[in-house]
Design an enzyme around this catalytic site. Sequence first.
Site, PDB file in Angstrom:
ATOM      1  N   ARG A 109       0.820  -1.195   0.000  1.00  0.00           N
ATOM      2  CA  ARG A 109       0.000   0.000   0.000  1.00  0.00           C
ATOM      3  C   ARG A 109       0.873   1.272   0.000  1.00  0.00           C
ATOM      4  O   ARG A 109       0.588   2.235  -0.704  1.00  0.00           O
ATOM      5  CB  ARG A 109      -0.791  -0.061   1.298  1.00  0.00           C
ATOM      6  CG  ARG A 109      -1.969   0.742   1.438  1.00  0.00           C
ATOM      7  CD  ARG A 109      -2.587   0.290   2.741  1.00  0.00           C
ATOM      8  NE  ARG A 109      -3.435  -0.852   2.506  1.00  0.00           N
ATOM      9  CZ  ARG A 109      -4.698  -0.754   2.144  1.00  0.00           C
ATOM     10  NH1 ARG A 109      -5.245   0.418   1.984  1.00  0.00           N
ATOM     11  NH2 ARG A 109      -5.413  -1.821   1.953  1.00  0.00           N
ATOM     12  N   TYR A 218       0.760 -13.562  -0.046  1.00  0.00           N
ATOM     13  CA  TYR A 218       1.414 -13.360  -1.349  1.00  0.00           C
ATOM     14  C   TYR A 218       2.643 -12.475  -1.165  1.00  0.00           C
ATOM     15  O   TYR A 218       2.729 -11.713  -0.203  1.00  0.00           O
ATOM     16  CB  TYR A 218       0.442 -12.738  -2.370  1.00  0.00           C
ATOM     17  CG  TYR A 218      -0.334 -11.514  -1.917  1.00  0.00           C
ATOM     18  CD1 TYR A 218       0.227 -10.247  -1.947  1.00  0.00           C
ATOM     19  CD2 TYR A 218      -1.660 -11.632  -1.485  1.00  0.00           C
ATOM     20  CE1 TYR A 218      -0.504  -9.120  -1.554  1.00  0.00           C
ATOM     21  CE2 TYR A 218      -2.393 -10.501  -1.095  1.00  0.00           C
ATOM     22  CZ  TYR A 218      -1.813  -9.252  -1.131  1.00  0.00           C
ATOM     23  OH  TYR A 218      -2.527  -8.146  -0.747  1.00  0.00           O
ATOM     24  N   ASP A 295     -13.595   5.507  -1.245  1.00  0.00           N
ATOM     25  CA  ASP A 295     -14.364   4.996  -0.107  1.00  0.00           C
ATOM     26  C   ASP A 295     -15.420   5.982   0.379  1.00  0.00           C
ATOM     27  O   ASP A 295     -16.408   5.579   0.985  1.00  0.00           O
ATOM     28  CB  ASP A 295     -13.426   4.656   1.066  1.00  0.00           C
ATOM     29  CG  ASP A 295     -12.790   3.287   0.922  1.00  0.00           C
ATOM     30  OD1 ASP A 295     -13.007   2.632  -0.129  1.00  0.00           O
ATOM     31  OD2 ASP A 295     -12.078   2.859   1.851  1.00  0.00           O
TER      32      ASP A 295
HETATM   33  C1  LIG Z   1      -8.177  -5.360   4.978  1.00  0.00           C
HETATM   34  C2  LIG Z   1      -8.291  -4.559   3.710  1.00  0.00           C
HETATM   35  C3  LIG Z   1      -7.767  -5.056   2.527  1.00  0.00           C
HETATM   36  C4  LIG Z   1      -7.894  -4.345   1.334  1.00  0.00           C
HETATM   37  N1  LIG Z   1      -7.383  -4.869   0.195  1.00  0.00           N
HETATM   38  C5  LIG Z   1      -7.521  -4.200  -0.979  1.00  0.00           C
HETATM   39  C6  LIG Z   1      -6.985  -4.742  -2.194  1.00  0.00           C
HETATM   40  O1  LIG Z   1      -6.406  -5.832  -2.190  1.00  0.00           O
HETATM   41  N2  LIG Z   1      -7.131  -4.014  -3.346  1.00  0.00           N
HETATM   42  C7  LIG Z   1      -7.773  -2.796  -3.372  1.00  0.00           C
HETATM   43  O2  LIG Z   1      -7.872  -2.186  -4.443  1.00  0.00           O
HETATM   44  N3  LIG Z   1      -8.289  -2.273  -2.234  1.00  0.00           N
HETATM   45  C8  LIG Z   1      -8.182  -2.934  -1.052  1.00  0.00           C
HETATM   46  N4  LIG Z   1      -8.698  -2.405   0.099  1.00  0.00           N
HETATM   47  C9  LIG Z   1      -9.463  -1.134   0.020  1.00  0.00           C
HETATM   48  C10 LIG Z   1      -8.598   0.095  -0.042  1.00  0.00           C
HETATM   49  O3  LIG Z   1      -7.638   0.078   0.978  1.00  0.00           O
HETATM   50  C11 LIG Z   1      -9.453   1.336   0.102  1.00  0.00           C
HETATM   51  O4  LIG Z   1     -10.624   1.217  -0.656  1.00  0.00           O
HETATM   52  C12 LIG Z   1      -8.706   2.569  -0.369  1.00  0.00           C
HETATM   53  O5  LIG Z   1      -7.494   2.712   0.331  1.00  0.00           O
HETATM   54  C13 LIG Z   1      -9.575   3.805  -0.174  1.00  0.00           C
HETATM   55  O6  LIG Z   1      -8.848   4.953  -0.485  1.00  0.00           O
HETATM   56  P1  LIG Z   1      -9.470   6.401  -0.248  1.00  0.00           P
HETATM   57  O7  LIG Z   1      -8.423   7.343  -0.672  1.00  0.00           O
HETATM   58  O8  LIG Z   1     -10.831   6.465  -0.850  1.00  0.00           O
HETATM   59  O9  LIG Z   1      -9.713   6.498   1.331  1.00  0.00           O
HETATM   60  P2  LIG Z   1      -8.653   6.516   2.534  1.00  0.00           P
HETATM   61  O10 LIG Z   1      -7.489   5.673   2.247  1.00  0.00           O
HETATM   62  O11 LIG Z   1      -9.433   6.240   3.767  1.00  0.00           O
HETATM   63  O12 LIG Z   1      -8.129   8.026   2.578  1.00  0.00           O
HETATM   64  C14 LIG Z   1      -8.898   9.061   3.131  1.00  0.00           C
HETATM   65  C15 LIG Z   1      -7.954  10.206   3.493  1.00  0.00           C
HETATM   66  O13 LIG Z   1      -8.716  11.350   3.855  1.00  0.00           O
HETATM   67  C16 LIG Z   1      -8.192  11.928   5.024  1.00  0.00           C
HETATM   68  N5  LIG Z   1      -9.301  12.642   5.673  1.00  0.00           N
HETATM   69  C17 LIG Z   1     -10.404  12.103   6.256  1.00  0.00           C
HETATM   70  N6  LIG Z   1     -11.227  13.065   6.710  1.00  0.00           N
HETATM   71  C18 LIG Z   1     -10.627  14.258   6.403  1.00  0.00           C
HETATM   72  C19 LIG Z   1     -10.988  15.620   6.628  1.00  0.00           C
HETATM   73  N7  LIG Z   1     -12.146  15.967   7.229  1.00  0.00           N
HETATM   74  N8  LIG Z   1     -10.149  16.593   6.193  1.00  0.00           N
HETATM   75  C20 LIG Z   1      -8.975  16.267   5.569  1.00  0.00           C
HETATM   76  N9  LIG Z   1      -8.573  14.980   5.347  1.00  0.00           N
HETATM   77  C21 LIG Z   1      -9.394  13.995   5.752  1.00  0.00           C
HETATM   78  C22 LIG Z   1      -7.658  10.742   5.818  1.00  0.00           C
HETATM   79  O14 LIG Z   1      -6.697  11.130   6.771  1.00  0.00           O
HETATM   80  C23 LIG Z   1      -7.078   9.877   4.697  1.00  0.00           C
HETATM   81  O15 LIG Z   1      -5.736  10.218   4.405  1.00  0.00           O
HETATM   82  C24 LIG Z   1      -8.574  -3.092   1.313  1.00  0.00           C
HETATM   83  C25 LIG Z   1      -9.089  -2.574   2.502  1.00  0.00           C
HETATM   84  C26 LIG Z   1      -8.965  -3.293   3.693  1.00  0.00           C
HETATM   85  C27 LIG Z   1      -9.529  -2.724   4.951  1.00  0.00           C
END
Ligand SMILES: Cc1cc2nc3c(=O)[nH]c(=O)nc-3n(C[C@H](O)[C@H](O)[C@H](O)COP(=O)(O)OP(=O)(O)OC[C@H]3O[C@@H](n4cnc5c(N)ncnc54)[C@H](O)[C@@H]3O)c2cc1C
Length: 391
Positions: A109, A218, A295
């Site tokens: 990641r 893996y 997400d």
């Molecule tokens: C166990 C597990 C295994 C996974 N395996 C996979 C996989 O194999 N392949 C895959 O594609 N995905 C996988 N995922 C899913 C993936 O990790 C997430 O879907 C992805 O990281 C989401 O990214 P994002 O940027 O939408 O959200 P996030 O990574 O949650 O980022 C959100 C960001 O916003 C910031 N933030 C939040 N609120 C505020 C605010 N009010 N003001 C300013 N900043 C803020 C946070 O600090 C964070 O940095 C897995 C998830 C889990 C839990």
Amino acid sequence: MAANGLPILVVGGGIGGLATAYSLAHKGFPVRLLEQAPEFREVGAGIQLGPNIFRVLERIGLKDAVLADAWQPNGLVMRDALTGEVITEMPLGARAQKRFAQPYAVTHRADIHGTFLKACQSSNLITLENDQRVDDFVDEDEKVTVTLASGERAEGRALIGCDGMWSRVREKIVGDGAPRISGHIAYRGVLTRDQVPEDLWGPDMTVWAGPRTHFVHYPLRRGELYNLVAVFHSDKYVEGWNAEADPEELFTRFKGQRPEVLRLLERIETWRMWVLCDREPIKEWSQGRVTLLGDAAHPMLQYLAQGACMATEDAVALSERVAERPDDLPAAFRAYQEQRYLRTGRVQIMARVYGEFFHARGVAAELRNQFLQSRSVDDAYDGIAWLYGGM
Ligand SMILES: Cc1cc2nc3c(=O)[nH]c(=O)nc-3n(C[C@H](O)[C@H](O)[C@H](O)COP(=O)(O)OP(=O)(O)OC[C@H]3O[C@@H](n4cnc5c(N)ncnc54)[C@H](O)[C@@H]3O)c2cc1C
């Protein structure tokens, strides 16, 4: 300043936020990214990257950089965690690449996040800011004004909420309460190659399916690391929320499984667990000059390993729709949401189904094994083509 002289505001610097900032800059739009954490960092372990993410990474020129740190497994092997029997094998190397025209890979990641971060840092159209928590915002028709935790205000042409599962931006424009706690718990761990007993190391993506559990391992980072993920269904967390790890429950849930599983399980990190959550799919996640991504828009369980892939697809789709309608961002955001909601909704729903499939017990497990064993490789590819062949 005229609204069209303002940057587009991106809230959140996870994989989704950085991919969005970079994709928009790639199309020539200035971006100001606001991240609440004191530094840009990803915690956690490995993630799988289906061929679909490479199709969009190619469009923004980041495919090779992501692949450079990754591992390309030979295949996906699913085994029965009680008997050790091979349930199904799907080649992921050259044959899959031929079928989907893109590779399949697994990566740390931090590596993909680091690649996106470096790309953003190299763009003079992107401003990256830490310690900037977005507390509120107002859509003022021509622009969006954000209030930060510091009390400072920031203005943008539009606002994209990439703020994850517990999105503040979603709370305001969708308002559908807290995410759904699935009752599924994940423990993860990353080992160096020399920490993995020689007879347990393998080049594949291996899934051990057990009753209400599964265990995945893996290699990562060109083979230098080894990723472990243990998931089980726990009644304890269906109602409540508790992120404190309970290693005793972890070992109880996997009791009686194959020694290969138990020996690796001993090496998993037990100080932290993930309580897995998702939401019901929705059709509308844009309002005027504000939209959601990753997400924040469509949180999903990890059983299809697609959350980060979907966030990256979103980012590229969004930037392409914005480039088509640079003077009408509300329309661009509606077109983006229209393009995305059925695909991401399907992944949200199918991820739950795959979870049931992985964790089947008794007769359901026998039926699963029989069904998967009867499939040819081409049947397996056909079954996942809607996902791996998309975008
Ligand atoms: C166990 C597990 C295994 C996974 N395996 C996979 C996989 O194999 N392949 C895959 O594609 N995905 C996988 N995922 C899913 C993936 O990790 C997430 O879907 C992805 O990281 C989401 O990214 P994002 O940027 O939408 O959200 P996030 O990574 O949650 O980022 C959100 C960001 O916003 C910031 N933030 C939040 N609120 C505020 C605010 N009010 N003001 C300013 N900043 C803020 C946070 O600090 C964070 O940095 C897995 C998830 C889990 C839990």
